[in-house]
Scaffold this motif. Sequence first.
Motif, PDB file in Angstrom:
ATOM      1  N   UNK A  83       0.837  -1.203   0.000  1.00  0.00           N
ATOM      2  CA  UNK A  83       0.000   0.000   0.000  1.00  0.00           C
ATOM      3  C   UNK A  83       0.869   1.249   0.000  1.00  0.00           C
ATOM      4  N   UNK A  84       1.863   1.297   0.888  1.00  0.00           N
ATOM      5  CA  UNK A  84       2.733   2.471   0.914  1.00  0.00           C
ATOM      6  C   UNK A  84       3.689   2.484   2.091  1.00  0.00           C
ATOM      7  N   UNK A  85       4.766   3.275   1.957  1.00  0.00           N
ATOM      8  CA  UNK A  85       5.772   3.419   3.010  1.00  0.00           C
ATOM      9  C   UNK A  85       5.546   4.666   3.863  1.00  0.00           C
ATOM     10  N   UNK A  86       6.120   4.639   5.039  1.00  0.00           N
ATOM     11  CA  UNK A  86       6.163   5.812   5.914  1.00  0.00           C
ATOM     12  C   UNK A  86       7.439   5.676   6.735  1.00  0.00           C
ATOM     13  N   UNK A  87       8.400   6.582   6.504  1.00  0.00           N
ATOM     14  CA  UNK A  87       9.689   6.473   7.197  1.00  0.00           C
ATOM     15  C   UNK A  87      10.294   7.846   7.434  1.00  0.00           C
ATOM     16  N   UNK A  88      11.163   7.920   8.431  1.00  0.00           N
ATOM     17  CA  UNK A  88      11.981   9.116   8.623  1.00  0.00           C
ATOM     18  C   UNK A  88      13.316   8.863   7.935  1.00  0.00           C
ATOM     19  N   UNK A  89      13.901   9.901   7.385  1.00  0.00           N
ATOM     20  CA  UNK A  89      15.215   9.824   6.762  1.00  0.00           C
ATOM     21  C   UNK A  89      16.204  10.525   7.685  1.00  0.00           C
ATOM     22  N   UNK A  90      17.185   9.765   8.147  1.00  0.00           N
ATOM     23  CA  UNK A  90      18.208  10.308   9.048  1.00  0.00           C
ATOM     24  C   UNK A  90      19.538  10.380   8.316  1.00  0.00           C
ATOM     25  N   UNK A  91      20.374  11.360   8.707  1.00  0.00           N
ATOM     26  CA  UNK A  91      21.722  11.384   8.150  1.00  0.00           C
ATOM     27  C   UNK A  91      22.549  10.329   8.878  1.00  0.00           C
ATOM     28  N   UNK A  92      23.813  10.197   8.517  1.00  0.00           N
ATOM     29  CA  UNK A  92      24.664   9.146   9.099  1.00  0.00           C
ATOM     30  C   UNK A  92      24.897   9.342  10.608  1.00  0.00           C
ATOM     31  N   UNK A  93      24.661  10.548  11.122  1.00  0.00           N
ATOM     32  CA  UNK A  93      24.845  10.773  12.561  1.00  0.00           C
ATOM     33  C   UNK A  93      23.557  10.492  13.337  1.00  0.00           C
ATOM     34  N   UNK A  94      22.457  10.188  12.616  1.00  0.00           N
ATOM     35  CA  UNK A  94      21.197   9.872  13.288  1.00  0.00           C
ATOM     36  C   UNK A  94      20.231  11.042  13.378  1.00  0.00           C
ATOM     37  N   UNK A  95      20.595  12.189  12.819  1.00  0.00           N
ATOM     38  CA  UNK A  95      19.729  13.376  12.858  1.00  0.00           C
ATOM     39  C   UNK A  95      18.719  13.302  11.710  1.00  0.00           C
ATOM     40  N   UNK A  96      17.434  13.541  12.012  1.00  0.00           N
ATOM     41  CA  UNK A  96      16.413  13.497  10.972  1.00  0.00           C
ATOM     42  C   UNK A  96      16.620  14.630   9.977  1.00  0.00           C
ATOM     43  N   UNK A  97      16.654  14.261   8.674  1.00  0.00           N
ATOM     44  CA  UNK A  97      16.851  15.253   7.611  1.00  0.00           C
ATOM     45  C   UNK A  97      15.694  15.252   6.612  1.00  0.00           C
ATOM     46  N   UNK A  98      14.738  14.317   6.800  1.00  0.00           N
ATOM     47  CA  UNK A  98      13.626  14.263   5.863  1.00  0.00           C
ATOM     48  C   UNK A  98      12.671  13.130   6.173  1.00  0.00           C
ATOM     49  N   UNK A  99      11.739  12.909   5.230  1.00  0.00           N
ATOM     50  CA  UNK A  99      10.754  11.834   5.354  1.00  0.00           C
ATOM     51  C   UNK A  99      10.577  11.153   4.003  1.00  0.00           C
ATOM     52  N   UNK A 100      10.033   9.945   4.063  1.00  0.00           N
ATOM     53  CA  UNK A 100       9.727   9.163   2.867  1.00  0.00           C
ATOM     54  C   UNK A 100       8.332   8.606   3.077  1.00  0.00           C
ATOM     55  N   UNK A 101       7.446   8.826   2.109  1.00  0.00           N
ATOM     56  CA  UNK A 101       6.061   8.394   2.267  1.00  0.00           C
ATOM     57  C   UNK A 101       5.433   8.144   0.897  1.00  0.00           C
ATOM     58  N   UNK A 102       4.241   7.597   0.882  1.00  0.00           N
ATOM     59  CA  UNK A 102       3.553   7.373  -0.375  1.00  0.00           C
ATOM     60  C   UNK A 102       2.206   6.725  -0.140  1.00  0.00           C
ATOM     61  N   UNK A 103       1.460   6.452  -1.208  1.00  0.00           N
ATOM     62  CA  UNK A 103       1.784   6.715  -2.601  1.00  0.00           C
ATOM     63  C   UNK A 103       1.469   8.150  -3.017  1.00  0.00           C
ATOM     64  N   UNK A 104       2.083   8.617  -4.108  1.00  0.00           N
ATOM     65  CA  UNK A 104       3.235   7.998  -4.758  1.00  0.00           C
ATOM     66  C   UNK A 104       4.471   8.132  -3.873  1.00  0.00           C
ATOM     67  N   UNK A 105       5.437   7.242  -4.078  1.00  0.00           N
ATOM     68  CA  UNK A 105       6.673   7.283  -3.293  1.00  0.00           C
ATOM     69  C   UNK A 105       7.271   8.681  -3.405  1.00  0.00           C
ATOM     70  N   UNK A 106       7.443   9.344  -2.236  1.00  0.00           N
ATOM     71  CA  UNK A 106       7.915  10.729  -2.191  1.00  0.00           C
ATOM     72  C   UNK A 106       9.011  10.852  -1.139  1.00  0.00           C
TER      73      UNK A 106
END
Length: 190
Positions: A83-106
Amino acid sequence: MHTQPMHSRLAPLTCALAAATLLAACGAMKPSASPMYSQDSLPDTIKVPAGNKVAMETVGVGEITYECRDKANAPGQTEWVFVGPKAVLNDRSGKQVGTYYGPPATWESGDGSKLTATQLAVAPSGAGNLPYQLVKANPAMGTGAMTGVTFIQRVALKGGVAPASTCAPANKGERQIVKYQADYIFWKAA
């Protein structure tokens, strides 16, 4: 004339030599830079073409929703459908820098810039894990980190596959949430 014993005259020289040796050793040590991202171990089908360079590395941590639905072109049969994803995007140090969700995959950066993409290829990444994926980025909406992204790779996968529980006509419409983690590597033209 008063002379100092030999060991008294050598002490400052010994200290100076020890300090110089220590400084030279410290100067030879380079700061540990993070290793450059390498595609070498990835299947050829999901490698980003030459002429692109890594712009950002993120770790996506989240969940994927599946729903028990009728199988396409198979009357009376059912299957778990993504159905779709829902995630936080973290940099390599663990700090949140964005999100990933969908549909459509964004993929959306913390600065508000975001993009969608078109899948080019997938490849197996191990039992129980989503496949590796290579997508071609569509032009970004807004201005920021996502501006100019050409490709996104999904690598270093953990989990995310459809549930092992039964999907049958009796539980059609039921939704299940599965945890997953994946690195999303963002590329821009070199």
